[in-house]
Enzyme design. Structure first.
Site, short mmCIF file in Angstrom:
data_model
loop_
_atom_site.label_atom_id
_atom_site.label_comp_id
_atom_site.label_asym_id
_atom_site.label_seq_id
_atom_site.Cartn_x
_atom_site.Cartn_y
_atom_site.Cartn_z
N GLY A 7 -6.04 -11.12 9.77
CA GLY A 7 -5.62 -9.76 10.07
C GLY A 7 -6.78 -8.79 9.94
O GLY A 7 -7.47 -8.77 8.91
N GLY A 9 -6.55 -5.26 10.58
CA GLY A 9 -6.15 -3.87 10.58
C GLY A 9 -7.01 -3.12 9.58
O GLY A 9 -8.11 -3.57 9.21
N SER A 10 -6.53 -1.99 9.09
CA SER A 10 -7.35 -1.16 8.21
C SER A 10 -7.77 -1.89 6.93
O SER A 10 -8.94 -1.86 6.54
CB SER A 10 -6.61 0.14 7.88
OG SER A 10 -5.35 -0.13 7.29
N LYS A 177 4.24 -0.74 -7.22
CA LYS A 177 3.73 -0.35 -5.90
C LYS A 177 4.88 -0.13 -4.92
O LYS A 177 4.82 0.77 -4.07
CB LYS A 177 2.79 -1.45 -5.37
CG LYS A 177 2.16 -1.12 -4.00
CD LYS A 177 1.24 0.08 -4.09
CE LYS A 177 0.69 0.51 -2.72
NZ LYS A 177 -0.14 -0.50 -2.07
N ASN A 181 5.69 3.11 -2.43
CA ASN A 181 5.86 2.96 -0.98
C ASN A 181 7.23 3.43 -0.51
O ASN A 181 7.35 4.04 0.55
CB ASN A 181 5.65 1.50 -0.57
CG ASN A 181 4.20 1.09 -0.59
OD1 ASN A 181 3.31 1.93 -0.47
ND2 ASN A 181 3.94 -0.19 -0.75
N ASN A 185 6.20 6.63 1.72
CA ASN A 185 6.05 6.21 3.12
C ASN A 185 7.15 6.73 4.05
O ASN A 185 6.84 7.34 5.09
CB ASN A 185 5.97 4.68 3.19
CG ASN A 185 4.58 4.16 2.90
OD1 ASN A 185 3.77 4.84 2.29
ND2 ASN A 185 4.29 2.96 3.33
N SER A 243 0.73 4.64 5.76
CA SER A 243 0.69 3.60 6.79
C SER A 243 1.93 3.66 7.67
O SER A 243 1.87 3.38 8.88
CB SER A 243 0.57 2.23 6.15
OG SER A 243 1.66 1.97 5.28
#
Length: 293
Positions: A7, A9-10, A177, A181, A185, A243
């Site tokens: 992966g 991605g960022s 966490k 989120n 988020n 994200s």
């Protein structure tokens, strides 16, 4: 170490840049366009004076012979990934938001650690990443590994500029966490606001508090402690976009089902605020054509 990162991605790009300073890094990606860019140009990150060279492959080319696999794909890609015939001669570190992948991972038979990422990162192209907020990575052994092996891994990956810490127990690490989120988020995605809106907008602040209360009741955590932690993260990452907001903006499927949906699925009592945000995010995904039903 010879490290395969699945992966780009960022987070995958950020890890590839920093780990590529000291290790032999191989990036595994889905598209030939991204593979070509990474192979030809390396990873560009503003923290480094020059692009960091890496090897690049398609994800279908995974094979034995690596010392570690770092998996940074999104939650909704995990089913397809774990159904592959994966190399089993090296341990895996899984860095996903939420906790929806744990049961699938337990059934996989892989030697595995799980982790959380507390960096802010933004992918600007197939091989460019902006490090928007410096933090750390925390990992803990999940299945079929001795704690001493996980601790040794964290020490080998750790540098002053890219800290990696070992945690003795994966569950409190992931739960804490997950609280962050499931509060920050969906609300920032729904209202198209940066993270500090949790603190600066009174109505969003109240919704955040209620989501935090619900999540803490399901996960058995202290509301006072976790609410203070949520507010601290919202302040320190204030100008960042979550994200989930980036996924909505860029017309991608979000991870709401494995974040807020995980809380909803494991609750024994009605959770009206989580019920609302899950369906509200689904509605945005549907309107953008990335959710079919």
């Amino acid at each position: 170490m010879k490290i395969g990162i699945i992966g780009a991605g960022s987070i995958g790009l950020l890890a590839g840049a920093y780990l590529g300073e000291h290790h032999e890094v191989h990036m595994f990606v889905k598209s030939e366009e991204q593979r070509s860019a990474l192979a030809a140009e390396g990873i560009t990150c503003g923290e480094f004076p020059c692009p960091v060279p890496v090897y690049a492959h398609l994800v279908t080319e995974m094979k034995e012979g690596y010392d570690l696999w770092l998996v940074t794909i999104k939650q909704h890609a995990m089913d397809g990934f774990l159904e592959q015939d994966l190399p089993a001669d090296a341990p895996y570190v899984f860095l996903q938001n939420g906790m929806g992948h744990l049961e699938k991972l337990a059934q996989s038979g892989l030697r595995s650690c799980v982790g959380v990422v507390e960096h802010g990162a933004l992918a600007k192209g197939p091989n460019e990443v902006v490090h928007k907020g410096k933090g750390n990575i925390q990992i803990a052994v999940y299945r079929r590994m001795e704690p001493a092996h996980g601790q040794a891994l964290s020490k080998e990956l750790h540098t002053a500029h890219f800290p990696v810490f070992f945690k003795a127990d994966y569950e409190p690490m992931l739960k804490s966490k997950l609280i962050i989120n499931t509060v920050i988020n969906p609300l920032t995605a729904l209202f198209s606001q940066p993270n500090h809106s949790i603190l600066t907008n009174p109505s969003i602040h109240e919704l955040a508090r209620l989501l935090c209360e619900e999540a803490c009741s399901v996960l058995g955590l202290s509301f006072f402690d976790e609410w203070e932690r949520v507010k601290t993260i919202a302040e320190t990452t204030g100008e960042n976009h979550s994200s989930m907001l980036r996924d909505i903006t860029e017309h991608r499927l979000t991870e709401v089902d494995s974040i807020s949906g995980y809380i909803l699925d494991h609750g024994k009592i009605p959770l009206p605020y989580h019920h609302f945000v899950v369906h509200a995010i689904h509605a945005l995904e549907y309107e953008r054509g990335v959710r079919k039903r």
